[in-house]
Design an enzyme around this catalytic site. Structure first.
Site, short mmCIF file in Angstrom:
data_model
loop_
_atom_site.label_atom_id
_atom_site.label_comp_id
_atom_site.label_asym_id
_atom_site.label_seq_id
_atom_site.Cartn_x
_atom_site.Cartn_y
_atom_site.Cartn_z
CG LEU A 48 36.16 54.47 82.10
CD1 LEU A 48 36.31 55.27 80.95
CD2 LEU A 48 37.08 55.02 83.35
CB CYS A 52 35.47 45.96 75.34
SG CYS A 52 36.75 44.79 75.68
N GLY A 124 26.69 62.93 76.04
CA GLY A 124 27.31 64.13 75.16
C GLY A 124 26.64 64.02 73.87
CB SER A 150 28.61 49.21 67.90
OG SER A 150 29.15 47.96 68.50
CB ILE A 189 27.95 37.56 68.68
CG1 ILE A 189 28.88 38.61 68.86
CG2 ILE A 189 26.97 37.68 69.63
CD1 ILE A 189 28.31 40.28 68.34
CD GLU A 208 25.29 32.95 58.67
OE1 GLU A 208 25.28 33.66 57.94
OE2 GLU A 208 25.46 33.37 60.09
CG LEU A 319 37.76 42.57 66.15
CD1 LEU A 319 38.99 41.88 65.46
CD2 LEU A 319 37.12 41.32 66.77
CG HIS A 445 58.36 18.57 72.87
ND1 HIS A 445 57.53 18.39 71.77
CD2 HIS A 445 59.07 17.55 73.52
CE1 HIS A 445 57.32 16.96 72.26
NE2 HIS A 445 58.08 16.53 73.32
#
Length: 468
Positions: A48, A52, A124, A150, A189, A208, A319, A445
Site C-alpha cells: 500500500l 511514491c 488483480g 508506472s 529523477i 541529456e 506526480l 522578515h
C-alpha cells in the site's frame, strides 16, 4: 479480508467502487470514497502506498536530506561551526530512509483500515467492465477505478540489468557508493540522483538529449540549475543522444550519437516512467489506450462508462500529488458531488536537487505561445537581495510571468528550499492574482517567502529591496 469475512469470495458483495492499484491515486480515491459513504475495495499486488511511498517521492527525498546534511557538515566552517566530515555510512543512510518509509507505511495502513476500506493484497486483472479478478476470486463493483501506476522506462536496445545498468528502483537500494556514475536523462529523477550522488562523493555525468536540464521547466530555471551544477562539479552533456553502452572491465562505457564516449562504474537510466497496463485486461474490456496509457476525459472517465483511471496510468503529469487530486476527483464524482476539472498548469512542480527548482503555471515560452509576445511581461528577482537566502548561502532567482496589465500566470523559482515556497505561488496562480494584490500582502522578515513578495512588489512597480 474485512470484518472477519472473505468479501472477495462472497458473491453477494458488490462494492460501490473497486480500485485496482494502491498507490497515490488509488488510495486517495479509496479514502475519499469511503469518507463519502461508498463501499470500497482496494486491490494492490505489492505494498500500500505504491511507487511514491516505497520507490519514489519519500525515499528519494530522504536520500536528498542525507545529502544536504553531508554538504552542511563539509561546509560547517563557513558558519563558524567546527565539524568534520568523515564520509557516508550507506547502511546508516538506508536505515534512516527505510525508517521514514516504514513509519509512513504503518500510518497509511492504519488510515485505510480506519476508513473501513476493504484492502485485498494480490495481483488483480480487469475481468469485465464491472469486476476485477484477484487471488482466484472475482470482486464486483458498480464502478472500477484503474490506478496501476508506472515503472522506470528504458529505450530499445538498453537492457536494465540491475548490476551496472540500473534504474531508480535499483539506485535506491544500492548498498555501496560508486566512485563514478553516468545518468541517462536530465529530468527530475536524473537531476535529483545527480545531486545526491555528488554530495556523497560520486563523480557524476548527466547525458541529456535535449538542449537543457529539467527541460519541462522555464529555460531560465534550467540555466540557473546548470550554472549551479557546474559550480558543484556535476558534469553534463546536453544535446547528446544515447547510442550504446557496453561493459568494461570494472564498469560501463556509454557512447552518444555525437561521437562522445564516457566511462563510469554504473549507468543510471532515468529517462522517465511508463504506464503499467500490459496484461491487465484493459484492452480486452474495451478501454481505449494509447502507447500503454489509459485515455480519459477531463473528469478522468474512460470510454467505458463504469471505468475511470487516475495517476501515472493516464497521460497527465506523473506526480504523486496529481494522483491524489485525480483520485479525490473521481471518488467525489462517483459519489454524486459536483466536481471541477483539474487545471494541470496550476499544479506545483518541484525538483528537489541542490538547488531546488520549483514552479507553477506557464513558462515564458508557453505564455508567449498562448497570449502573444507583446502581451507577456516577465520579472526576475535575484535571491541575493533576500536576507534569509543570504543567511542560508543560497543563490538563485524568482521569475514571474504576467499577462500585461493582468494576472501572474507563471512563477519559477530556483534556490534552496524553494519547494517550500511553491504553496504561495500556487495560490497566486490559481486565484489569478494581480501583482498589486500580492504586493499588499506582508511577508515575515527575514524569510525566503519574502522574496516572492518582493518580486511582486517590483512587478507592481514599487520595488523595495530591488533595483528599478
Amino acid at each position: 479480508m474485512h470484518g472477519g469475512r472473505d468479501v472477495a469470495n462472497d458473491a453477494s458483495t458488490v462494492f460501490d467502487v473497486v480500485i485496482l492499484g494502491g498507490g497515490s491515486g488509488g488510495y486517495a480515491a479509496a479514502l475519499r470514497g469511503a469518507q463519502l459513504g461508498l463501499s470500497v475495495a482496494l486491490i494492490e499486488k505489492g505494498e500500500l502506498g505504491g511507487t511514491c511511498l516505497h520507490r519514489g517521492c519519500i525515499p528519494t527525498k530522504a536520500l536528498l536530506h542525507a545529502a544536504e546534511v553531508a554538504d552542511e557538515t563539509k561546509e560547517a566552517a563557513e558558519f563558524g561551526v567546527l565539524a568534520t566530515f568523515q564520509g557516508i555510512d550507506i547502511n546508516g543512510v538506508h536505515k534512516y530512509k527505510d525508517d521514514v518509509v516504514a513509519g509512513l507505511y504503518k500510518g497509511l495502513q492504519g488510515l485505510v483500515a480506519s476508513r473501513k476500506v476493504t484492502f485485498i493484497q494480490g495481483e488483480g486483472k480487469l475481468s469485465s467492465q464491472t469486476s476485477v479478478d484477484v487471488n482466484g476470486q472475482r470482486v464486483e463493483g458498480r464502478h472500477i477505478v484503474l490506478a496501476t501506476g508506472s515503472v522506470p522506462r528504458s529505450i530499445p536496445g538498453l537492457d536494465i540489468d540491475g548490476n551496472r545498468i540500473i534504474s531508480s528502483d535499483h539506485a535506491l537500494k544500492l548498498d555501496y557508493i560508486p566512485k563514478s556514475a553516468i545518468i541517462l536523462g536530465g529530468g527530475v529523477i536524473g537531476c535529483e540522483f545527480a545531486s545526491v550522488w555528488k554530495s556523497f562523493g560520486v563523480d557524476v555525468t548527466i547525458v541529456e538529449g535535449l538542449p537543457h536540464l529539467v527541460p519541462l521547466e522555464d529555460e531560465n530555471s534550467s540555466k540557473l540549475l546548470e550554472r549551479a551544477f557546474r559550480k558543484r562539479g556535476i558534469k553534463f552533456e546536453l544535446k547528446s543522444r544515447f547510442s550504446g553502452v557496453e561493459y568494461t572491465e570494472n564498469g560501463v562505457r556509454v557512447s552518444t550519437e555525437n561521437g562522445k564516449s564516457i566511462e563510469a562504474d554504473v549507468l543510471l537510466v532515468a529517462i522517465g516512467r511508463g504506464p503499467v497496463s500490459a496484461g491487465l485486461g484493459y484492452e480486452e474490456q474495451g478501454v481505449a489506450m494509447d502507447r500503454g496509457y489509459v485515455l480519459v476525459d477531463e473528469y478522468l472517465r474512460t470510454n467505458v462508462p463504469t471505468i475511470s483511471a487516475v495517476g501515472d496510468l493516464v497521460p497527465t503529469l506523473q506526480l504523486a500529488h496529481v494522483g491524489f487530486a485525480e483520485g479525490i476527483l473521481v471518488a467525489e464524482r462517483i459519489a454524486g458531488l459536483k466536481v471541477v476539472p483539474i487545471d494541470y498548469d496550476g499544479i506545483p512542480r518541484v525538483t528537489y536537487s541542490n538547488p531546488e527548482v520549483a514552479s507553477v503555471g506557464l513558462t515564458e515560452a508557453k505564455a508567449v505561445e498562448q497570449y502573444g509576445k507583446e502581451k507577456v511581461v516577465t520579472l526576475k528577482y535575484n535571491l541575493a537581495g533576500n536576507g534569509k537566502s543570504k543567511i542560508l548561502k543560497t543563490a538563485g532567482e524568482i521569475k514571474l510571468v504576467q499577462v500585461k496589465d493582468g494576472a501572474v500566470v507563471g512563477v519559477h523559482m530556483v534556490g534552496a528550499r524553494m519547494g517550500e515556497q511553491v504553496g504561495e505561488a500556487q495560490l497566486i496562480y490559481n486565484w489569478e492574482a494581480l501583482p498589486a494584490e500580492v504586493a499588499q500582502l506582508i511577508h515575515a522578515h527575514p524569510s525566503q517567502s519574502e522574496a516572492l513578495g518582493e518580486a511582486h512588489l517590483a512587478l507592481a512597480g514599487k520595488p523595495l529591496h530591488a533595483h528599478d
